[in-house]
Design an enzyme around this catalytic site. Structure first.
Site, mmCIF file in Angstrom:
data_model
loop_
_atom_site.group_PDB
_atom_site.id
_atom_site.type_symbol
_atom_site.label_atom_id
_atom_site.label_comp_id
_atom_site.label_asym_id
_atom_site.label_seq_id
_atom_site.Cartn_x
_atom_site.Cartn_y
_atom_site.Cartn_z
ATOM 1 N N GLU A 1 44.439 50.017 7.823
ATOM 2 C CA GLU A 1 43.585 49.897 9.317
ATOM 3 C C GLU A 1 42.924 48.975 10.211
ATOM 4 O OE1 GLU A 1 41.215 53.420 9.421
ATOM 5 O OE2 GLU A 1 40.529 53.142 11.798
ATOM 6 N N ASP B 1 41.509 61.859 0.258
ATOM 7 C CA ASP B 1 40.937 61.025 -0.380
ATOM 8 C C ASP B 1 41.394 61.846 -2.185
ATOM 9 O OD1 ASP B 1 39.316 60.841 1.899
ATOM 10 O OD2 ASP B 1 37.636 62.423 1.601
ATOM 11 N N HIS C 1 43.373 57.771 0.806
ATOM 12 C CA HIS C 1 42.457 57.721 1.500
ATOM 13 C C HIS C 1 41.214 56.641 1.088
ATOM 14 C CE1 HIS C 1 39.611 58.235 4.857
ATOM 15 N NE2 HIS C 1 40.158 58.109 5.715
ATOM 16 N N ARG C 2 40.971 55.445 1.455
ATOM 17 C CA ARG C 2 40.494 54.278 1.072
ATOM 18 C C ARG C 2 41.004 54.278 -0.597
ATOM 19 N NH1 ARG C 2 35.173 56.836 4.863
ATOM 20 N NH2 ARG C 2 35.961 56.991 5.844
ATOM 21 N N GLU D 1 45.379 53.506 1.978
ATOM 22 C CA GLU D 1 44.993 53.172 3.055
ATOM 23 C C GLU D 1 43.777 52.796 2.328
ATOM 24 O OE1 GLU D 1 42.776 53.963 6.887
ATOM 25 O OE2 GLU D 1 41.439 54.652 5.064
ATOM 26 N N LYS E 1 39.853 46.968 11.632
ATOM 27 C CA LYS E 1 38.476 48.183 12.027
ATOM 28 C C LYS E 1 37.999 46.977 12.977
ATOM 29 C CE LYS E 1 37.642 52.285 10.809
ATOM 30 N NZ LYS E 1 38.057 53.688 11.143
ATOM 31 N N HIS F 1 35.035 50.021 5.565
ATOM 32 C CA HIS F 1 34.613 51.318 6.759
ATOM 33 C C HIS F 1 33.745 51.557 8.194
ATOM 34 C CE1 HIS F 1 34.537 54.895 8.729
ATOM 35 N NE2 HIS F 1 35.985 54.912 8.956
ATOM 36 N N ASP G 1 40.306 50.060 5.398
ATOM 37 C CA ASP G 1 39.821 49.274 6.449
ATOM 38 C C ASP G 1 39.754 47.952 6.683
ATOM 39 O OD1 ASP G 1 40.033 52.504 7.472
ATOM 40 O OD2 ASP G 1 38.641 52.262 5.659
HETATM 41 O O1 G3P Z 1 44.165 56.300 8.078
HETATM 42 C C1 G3P Z 1 43.874 57.745 9.183
HETATM 43 C C2 G3P Z 1 42.006 57.476 8.608
HETATM 44 O O2 G3P Z 1 41.624 56.205 7.650
HETATM 45 C C3 G3P Z 1 41.165 57.098 10.072
HETATM 46 O O3 G3P Z 1 39.644 57.697 9.871
HETATM 47 O O4 G3P Z 1 37.342 57.207 9.641
HETATM 48 O O5 G3P Z 1 38.637 57.968 7.527
HETATM 49 O O6 G3P Z 1 39.017 54.887 9.253
HETATM 50 P P1 G3P Z 1 39.060 56.720 9.368
HETATM 51 CA CA CA Z 2 40.979 54.377 7.688
#
Ligand code: G3P
Ligand code: CA
Length: 237
Positions: A107, A227, A7-8, A34, A109, A49, A36
């Site tokens: 993602e 994470d 995640h990120r 993942e 954004k 993000h 953004d």
């Molecule tokens: O992909 C799920 C998650 O990344 C969405 O929430 O705020 O971390 O972008 P956030």
């Molecule tokens: Ca995200």
């Protein structure tokens, strides 16, 4: 088999949404990353993000008020306690991905009014460089996912959900092609199992606790955003 998405990037250990975090995901053996994406004022796709650069760089202001020239020398690493890291462009991450086999969840954004341009820009960068089978595009704004699907059929699309399931389920029934990326606190084990039994791909975010991760593995969810990038350590029973 559950797939692991960093995640990120491995954002527990490296500054989020930087090449350092993405490269660590590959080293750790994650299935995918993942990240953004947002548009700068001059319509470059950067990986970040927040709408503002304040938290994760040494600059101030919103991404939309900045050009890539304004942003490219900023430090997106030191805030995390590490060394300098540049803000990545999506094209740089995609170029790196073209040399490995990781999946990527992009993602969308940024302000809603930028979505049509962002969709086109992401497609222009990703489509020539990566097979669609390695790409998942997601958004919390579900009409954007529908527009994206109309414009770019091949990659998997995912509806991001952080509250009730009623509305996204309507979209899932209409389109029959979307996956669900759901906040863990939003969904019960039973609901997840039922959705997967209906053939819907269910990935869960953002889970870092080892016991909670093990529970998701036992439920055989399709994917986990963490994470840590992968299950952090062997659990003691
Ligand atoms: O992909 C799920 C998650 O990344 C969405 O929430 O705020 O971390 O972008 P956030
Ligand atoms: Ca995200």
């Amino acid at each position: 088999m559950t797939q692991w998405f960093a995640h990120r990037g491995v954002s527990i250990a490296k500054p989020e949404n930087t090449m350092a975090a993405f490269k660590l995901a590959e080293e750790k053996g994650a299935d995918g990353i993942e990240l953004d994406v947002q548009l700068t004022r001059d319509n470059k796709v950067i990986v970040m993000h927040d709408l503002s650069i304040n938290r994760t760089t040494n600059g101030r202001g919103t991404i939309r008020s900045k050009t890539w020239d304004d942003l490219k020398k900023l430090d997106a690493g030191s805030w995390f306690g590490g060394t300098y890291e540049p803000i990545p462009l999506l094209e740089d991450v995609v170029s790196w991905l073209s040399g490995n086999t990781l999946l990527v969840n992009i993602e969308l954004k940024g302000p809603l009014k930028t979505m049509p341009d962002l969709i086109r820009a992401v497609k222009n960068i990703v489509e020539p460089a990566l097979p669609a089978s390695r790409v998942i595009i997601s958004s919390f704004h579900h009409p954007t996912v529908v527009s994206l699907h109309e414009e770019w059929k091949e990659p998997e699309k995912a509806l991001l959900v952080s509250s009730g399931l009623y509305k996204p389920l309507r979209y899932l029934q209409q389109a029959e092609v979307f996956s669900l990326h759901v906040k863990r606190q939003t969904i019960s084990d039973k609901e997840m199992v039922e959705l997967m039994e209906q053939g819907i791909t269910v990935r869960v975010f953002t889970v870092n606790d080892e016991k909670a991760l093990q529970r998701l593995i036992n439920l055989q969810v399709d994917g986990i955003m963490t994470d840590h990038g992968i299950l952090p350590i062997t659990l003691s029973h």
